[in-house]
Design a protein around this motif. Structure first.
Motif, PDB file in Angstrom:
ATOM      1  N   GLY A   1       4.036  -3.854  -7.075  1.00 53.39           N
ATOM      2  CA  GLY A   1       3.223  -2.651  -6.987  1.00 53.39           C
ATOM      3  C   GLY A   1       3.692  -1.715  -5.897  1.00 53.39           C
ATOM      4  N   LEU A   2       4.087  -2.266  -4.756  1.00 61.71           N
ATOM      5  CA  LEU A   2       4.580  -1.429  -3.660  1.00 61.71           C
ATOM      6  C   LEU A   2       5.868  -0.715  -4.027  1.00 61.71           C
ATOM      7  CD1 LEU A   2       3.916  -3.627  -0.482  1.00 61.71           C
ATOM      8  CD2 LEU A   2       2.914  -1.399  -1.028  1.00 61.71           C
ATOM      9  N   MET A   3       6.757  -1.388  -4.718  1.00 62.82           N
ATOM     10  CA  MET A   3       8.034  -0.774  -5.083  1.00 62.82           C
ATOM     11  C   MET A   3       7.827   0.419  -6.010  1.00 62.82           C
ATOM     12  SD  MET A   3      10.295  -4.254  -5.641  1.00 62.82           S
ATOM     13  CE  MET A   3      11.709  -3.383  -6.311  1.00 62.82           C
ATOM     14  N   LEU A   4       7.007   0.238  -7.038  1.00 57.92           N
ATOM     15  CA  LEU A   4       6.743   1.343  -7.950  1.00 57.92           C
ATOM     16  C   LEU A   4       5.889   2.419  -7.287  1.00 57.92           C
ATOM     17  CD1 LEU A   4       6.143  -0.472 -11.343  1.00 57.92           C
ATOM     18  CD2 LEU A   4       7.764   1.370 -10.931  1.00 57.92           C
ATOM     19  N   GLY A   5       4.916   1.998  -6.488  1.00 59.86           N
ATOM     20  CA  GLY A   5       4.062   2.969  -5.818  1.00 59.86           C
ATOM     21  C   GLY A   5       4.806   3.816  -4.814  1.00 59.86           C
TER      22      GLY A   5
ATOM     23  N   ALA B   1       1.284   4.385  -3.577  1.00 57.69           N
ATOM     24  CA  ALA B   1       1.556   2.971  -3.296  1.00 57.69           C
ATOM     25  C   ALA B   1       0.292   2.131  -3.351  1.00 57.69           C
ATOM     26  CB  ALA B   1       2.234   2.847  -1.928  1.00 57.69           C
ATOM     27  N   ARG B   2      -0.795   2.606  -2.760  1.00 58.88           N
ATOM     28  CA  ARG B   2      -2.024   1.811  -2.750  1.00 58.88           C
ATOM     29  C   ARG B   2      -2.582   1.617  -4.155  1.00 58.88           C
ATOM     30  NH1 ARG B   2      -5.810   4.754   1.507  1.00 58.88           N
ATOM     31  NH2 ARG B   2      -4.987   6.536   0.329  1.00 58.88           N
TER      32      ARG B   2
ATOM     33  N   THR C   1      -0.286  -0.649  -6.314  1.00 60.97           N
ATOM     34  CA  THR C   1      -0.320  -2.020  -5.814  1.00 60.97           C
ATOM     35  C   THR C   1      -1.611  -2.711  -6.240  1.00 60.97           C
ATOM     36  OG1 THR C   1       1.041  -1.424  -3.898  1.00 60.97           O
ATOM     37  CG2 THR C   1      -0.238  -3.470  -3.755  1.00 60.97           C
ATOM     38  N   LEU C   2      -2.743  -2.006  -6.127  1.00 57.51           N
ATOM     39  CA  LEU C   2      -4.019  -2.582  -6.535  1.00 57.51           C
ATOM     40  C   LEU C   2      -4.050  -2.867  -8.036  1.00 57.51           C
ATOM     41  CD1 LEU C   2      -6.535  -0.477  -4.411  1.00 57.51           C
ATOM     42  CD2 LEU C   2      -6.031  -2.917  -4.183  1.00 57.51           C
ATOM     43  N   ILE C   3      -3.464  -1.969  -8.828  1.00 58.37           N
ATOM     44  CA  ILE C   3      -3.432  -2.185 -10.281  1.00 58.37           C
ATOM     45  C   ILE C   3      -2.603  -3.418 -10.615  1.00 58.37           C
ATOM     46  CG2 ILE C   3      -2.618  -1.235 -12.474  1.00 58.37           C
ATOM     47  CD1 ILE C   3      -3.316   1.535 -11.379  1.00 58.37           C
ATOM     48  N   CYS C   4      -1.441  -3.540  -9.989  1.00 56.70           N
ATOM     49  CA  CYS C   4      -0.568  -4.685 -10.258  1.00 56.70           C
ATOM     50  C   CYS C   4      -1.232  -5.992  -9.809  1.00 56.70           C
ATOM     51  CB  CYS C   4       0.774  -4.495  -9.546  1.00 56.70           C
ATOM     52  SG  CYS C   4       2.061  -5.643 -10.063  1.00 56.70           S
TER      53      CYS C   4
END
Length: 235
Positions: A32-36, A48-49, A52-55
């Motif tokens: 999630g952080l990488m895509l965000g 990012a937040r 990351t929460l969705i993932c």
């Protein structure tokens, strides 16, 4: 090398459930952080937040179904529910703004990161990380190709004359330039008597770029706007 191969597949088959769950949640955070980070670098609504929460949420739903139901877990059932639920989030990121539809890529990214979260929650951490890297590379590379070869900006010149109003009009104009991410080197100001002038270089080829002229024209205090094409091309 052969000893690492089992860890590239379903971690539930090679690790205890509690240890596999911890690793999978951490992997979902990383994905999630990488895509965000890619979305946030482009100042998109879902940063990012959010991603990351969705993932992590998709991963946790999948983990919960597996851990609660045990060996009788139907992983496809929870996947179907996640796809439906995340569809609403993706739709919320798509809006009509300044005469065009924006957020389609962000909505698709939300959907994709949810799918990666489900995959990771299902035990396939390595596959989730690889797919995340591929998606990030695709987002960056495809946009570069679009701007470089297919949709290159074509620049024009515009002279904007306005009444300073103790500096208030300039601030309003600069706010519009900031919203459209116009670089500082693409504009400069000067003053003659009771009027100020901004010499602006902007892209007249893309509708979403030249829409800034309409917003500037509606600012109180702007009295003249003169457009003039320039032979400059985007590099």
């Amino acid at each position: 090398m052969d000893s690492l191969l089992p860890y590239l597949g379903d971690l539930y088959k090679v690790l205890p459930e509690h240890l596999a769950g911890i690793i999978l949640v951490l992997c979902s955070v990383l994905c999630g952080l990488m895509l965000g980070a890619e979305r946030q670098a482009k100042q998109k609504a879902a940063g990012a937040r959010t991603l990351t929460l969705i993932c992590v949420g998709s991963c946790l739903f999948t983990l919960a179904s597996i851990l609660i139901a045990g060996d009788e877990a139907d992983r496809t059932r929870i996947t179907a529910q996640v796809v439906t639920g995340v569809g609403f989030l993706g739709a919320g990121a798509i809006i009509r703004h300044r005469g065009t539809v924006v957020g389609l890529t962000t909505g698709a990214t939300i959907w994709t990161v949810s799918a990666i979260g489900v995959l990771v929650g299902g035990g396939y951490a390595a596959a989730g990380i690889v797919l995340t890297v591929l998606v990030v590379v695709m987002l960056v590379a495809v946009q570069w190709m679009e701007h470089r070869f297919f949709e290159r900006c074509r620049f024009a010149h515009c002279r904007i004359v306005y009444l300073p109003d103790h500096g208030k009009t300039r601030i309003r104009v600069l706010r519009v330039l900031d919203e459209y991410r116009i670089p500082d080197e693409h504009w400069e100001t000067s003053r003659a008597g009771d009027r100020e002038t901004i010499e602006l270089t902007y892209c007249h080829f893309h509708r979403t770029h030249r829409a800034l002229l309409f917003e500037i024209a509606e600012i109180a205090g702007v009295i003249e706007m003169h457009r003039e094409r320039a032979p400059r091309q985007a590099g």
